[in-house]
Motif scaffolding. Structure first.
Motif, PDB file in Angstrom:
ATOM      1  N   MET A 287      38.573  13.864  87.011  1.00 34.46           N
ATOM      2  CA  MET A 287      38.934  15.280  87.003  1.00 34.46           C
ATOM      3  C   MET A 287      40.428  15.462  87.254  1.00 34.46           C
ATOM      4  SD  MET A 287      35.643  16.937  88.995  1.00 34.46           S
ATOM      5  CE  MET A 287      36.369  18.575  89.121  1.00 34.46           C
ATOM      6  N   MET A 288      40.986  14.636  88.133  1.00 35.59           N
ATOM      7  CA  MET A 288      42.428  14.709  88.391  1.00 35.59           C
ATOM      8  C   MET A 288      43.220  14.461  87.122  1.00 35.59           C
ATOM      9  SD  MET A 288      42.690  12.673  92.036  1.00 35.59           S
ATOM     10  CE  MET A 288      44.441  12.366  91.809  1.00 35.59           C
ATOM     11  N   LEU A 289      42.830  13.411  86.386  1.00 40.32           N
ATOM     12  CA  LEU A 289      43.589  13.047  85.188  1.00 40.32           C
ATOM     13  C   LEU A 289      43.524  14.137  84.127  1.00 40.32           C
ATOM     14  CD1 LEU A 289      45.122  10.451  83.972  1.00 40.32           C
ATOM     15  CD2 LEU A 289      43.070  10.259  82.557  1.00 40.32           C
ATOM     16  N   ILE A 290      42.316  14.605  83.811  1.00 40.89           N
ATOM     17  CA  ILE A 290      42.190  15.589  82.736  1.00 40.89           C
ATOM     18  C   ILE A 290      42.784  16.932  83.154  1.00 40.89           C
ATOM     19  CG2 ILE A 290      39.849  16.320  83.381  1.00 40.89           C
ATOM     20  CD1 ILE A 290      41.417  16.085  79.836  1.00 40.89           C
ATOM     21  N   THR A 291      42.730  17.266  84.436  1.00 39.92           N
ATOM     22  CA  THR A 291      43.320  18.523  84.899  1.00 39.92           C
ATOM     23  C   THR A 291      44.836  18.509  84.711  1.00 39.92           C
ATOM     24  OG1 THR A 291      41.548  18.897  86.511  1.00 39.92           O
ATOM     25  CG2 THR A 291      43.632  20.056  86.882  1.00 39.92           C
TER      26      THR A 291
END
Length: 253
Positions: free
Chosen positions: A241-245
């Motif tokens: 989620m961190m990466l795609i956010t």
């Protein structure tokens, strides 16, 4: 001439569309592709552990690199062959951020794919165990891996899960940059090799490592298994989620 390479902004657009499309897969397709993904990651886990046991007494740094590179067959098979991998599907959060999918739909997809990956990993664990291909040294190594993975604390496992899926989702992201097979292989393999070499934790890989170690030892400690899987799974979700956010807010119009 058809375009072969895509910019990061184009990768985001494809990732968002893929997040929607994954929620529309036929139930049978999702099941079989989820099982295949679990088997593919388990194949990487089995092969890399055998390489690790063969490297006993050899240069440990070189052995660790070889283990990491061998493990990557799993993600290459998922990316090139096509399969539904839970950790890669965390990128679907981008479509939810973009209000193209509902949170409940996202969570339902994750739950089903997680279960199907588990089935696939268990199936391949049975193949490896009952085929009797493991040497005594490899069996001992699997048990040692189990003990190491289940003796760590919640926070340590959670953070290792974050580190792992930052790299796995980066692998999936980078592989989308090209349609060329060789480029996809290299782009997907190296981030995953790094997570293995670094010692991060991948929940689907652990769906193979932990059960096969229990089959070898004859001690079925389910509490210990889920002591590992719960924080690692949550960490994998957080990392993806961190990466795609970050990519979403960097490139979204």
């Amino acid at each position: 001439m058809e375009k072969e390479n895509f910019s990061p902004k184009e990768i985001l657009s494809m990732t968002l569309a893929s997040g929607v499309n994954k929620t529309k897969l036929r139930a049978s397709s999702q099941f079989f592709l989820g099982v295949l993904a679990g088997m593919y990651i388990a194949m990487g886990g089995a092969a890399s552990t055998i390489v690790n046991s063969l490297g006993k007494g050899f240069n440990p740094q070189i052995t660790r690199v070889l283990v990491g590179l061998t493990f990557t067959i799993g993600i290459v098979a998922v990316v090139v062959g096509g399969a539904e991998l839970f950790t890669g599907n965390i990128l679907m959060f981008g479509a939810t951020l973009d209000k193209r999918t509902k949170p409940a739909t996202l969570l339902y997809n994750w739950l089903k794919v997680y279960l199907y990956n588990f089935i696939g990993a268990l199936l391949f664990a049975c193949v490896v165990y009952y085929s009797n291909i493991l040497s005594d040294g490899t069996k001992e190594l699997f048990v040692n891996i189990f003990n190491a993975k289940t003796s760590q604390g919640f926070l340590e496992l959670f953070v290792k899960g974050i580190g792992c899926n930052l790299l796995v989702c980066l692998s999936v992201w980078l592989s989308a940059a090209s349609k060329e097979i060789t480029a996809k292989i290299f782009a997907s393999a190296f981030p995953v090799a790094i997570f293995v070499i670094a010692g991060f934790e991948h929940c689907v890989a652990n769906m193979f490592y932990l059960p096969i170690a229990m089959m070898i030892s004859g001690t079925f400690d389910l509490a210990a298994m889920f002591h590992n899987l719960l924080p690692v799974t949550l960490g994998n979700i957080a990392g993806g989620m961190m990466l795609i956010t970050m990519y979403y807010y960097a490139y979204k119009d």
